[in-house]
Scaffold this active site. Sequence first.
Site, short mmCIF file in Angstrom:
data_model
loop_
_atom_site.label_atom_id
_atom_site.label_comp_id
_atom_site.label_asym_id
_atom_site.label_seq_id
_atom_site.Cartn_x
_atom_site.Cartn_y
_atom_site.Cartn_z
N ARG A 254 94.26 -12.70 37.91
CA ARG A 254 95.13 -12.86 36.76
C ARG A 254 96.55 -12.51 37.19
O ARG A 254 96.75 -11.69 38.09
CB ARG A 254 94.70 -11.94 35.62
CG ARG A 254 93.36 -12.28 35.04
CD ARG A 254 93.36 -13.57 34.26
NE ARG A 254 94.08 -13.43 32.99
CZ ARG A 254 94.35 -14.44 32.17
NH1 ARG A 254 93.98 -15.67 32.49
NH2 ARG A 254 94.98 -14.24 31.04
N TYR A 358 91.09 -3.70 42.07
CA TYR A 358 92.19 -3.04 41.36
C TYR A 358 92.26 -1.58 41.79
O TYR A 358 91.28 -0.84 41.70
CB TYR A 358 92.01 -3.13 39.85
CG TYR A 358 93.15 -2.46 39.12
CD1 TYR A 358 94.38 -3.10 39.00
CD2 TYR A 358 93.03 -1.17 38.63
CE1 TYR A 358 95.44 -2.48 38.38
CE2 TYR A 358 94.09 -0.53 38.00
CZ TYR A 358 95.29 -1.20 37.88
OH TYR A 358 96.36 -0.58 37.28
N ASP A 360 94.64 2.06 41.45
CA ASP A 360 95.80 2.82 41.03
C ASP A 360 96.57 3.22 42.28
O ASP A 360 96.07 3.13 43.41
CB ASP A 360 95.37 4.07 40.26
CG ASP A 360 94.87 3.73 38.86
OD1 ASP A 360 95.41 2.79 38.25
OD2 ASP A 360 93.92 4.39 38.39
#
Length: 373
Positions: A254, A358, A360
């Site tokens: 995305r 993903y 952090d």
Amino acid sequence: MYDYLIVGSGLFGATFAWRARQAGRRCLVIDRRNHTGGNVRCERMEHINVHRYGAHIFHTDSDEVWRFVNSLVPFNRFTNSPVACYGGKLYNLPFNMNTFYQMWGVKTPAEAAAKLDEQRAEARAAMERQGASEPRNLEEQALLLIGRDIYEALIKGYTEKQWGRRCTELPAFIIRRLPVRLVFDNNYFNDRYQGIPEGGYNRLTDKLLEGADVRLGTDYLANRDYWNGLARKVVYTGEIDSYYNYRFGRLEWRTVRFETEVLPVANYQGCAVVNYTEADVPYTRIIEHKHFETFGADVDKNPATVISREYSMEWQPGMEPYYPVNDERNQRLYEQYRALAEAEENVVFGGRLAEHKYYDMAPIVERALALDV
């Protein structure tokens, strides 16, 4: 000429460069963009550090990581306390006693727990009627965690805009770690430490890259043989499928489009992040950048502010990949590429793009620091 060629100057590549330089290694860092820092890059507008690629909030529970980044540049006291807007009303995030009072009017933890248990039981019964003992998708997981009312108002529309897929088509794990608290606490993260580098993230990445040679506007894949010939080993932080010329097909992502504007007001929304959770609002959230580094009465000292509206969309070639689509199809595809990567003797793959995962920021730093050089 070099010990390491580091492809990409984002947080993983820059941290590895620092680690290698501390060990006396020579590093060449190249990046196809015309700036360093990857997606943590800031731009100065109206004396405000604007997060060019969306909000980045550093948070960690690791003493070691927090000491490390603060040894390079001091971090401020920013606390992530986003707000959600639905139907013209505002709700505190993450889900806590403030949210439950705003949603149901409950005033005590016992009242909130009773309401949550009632709606969770309804969700569990609905699953059992369908023969399911565990949540099969994000919707079922969310209903078990937080119940129908909050799911419908604050999760469903936002999540489907963000991922471009129905919640019933998304894996349950995406929302499994959703914070739910029976206290009046709007701090989004449970980690002990959080903040923003004083003066913006460019100061951090500039420190990490000190002592390395850096070349920008450079496409590694267009001439990889030449660049590989300059170094003993390669650290690759780009998309792993592009490294292998999409041998098994393209991984899905995305991406985000930003509308950034300067407004002639000192304080537009009162906090850094407001999520817009209704499906018919086209953007997912509005970021007001000055709140990352300016607090209290100091906000009014600058008569202007900068906001960014974020629009989530499907990634296409030529766009910047942001969030990996970690469904079963993409996971199987990534495992094929990972098998190739593990067989490489002189290439290290690391970071969100190279691992199709993903991350952090703090785990990225921790992982890069842990690598042998």
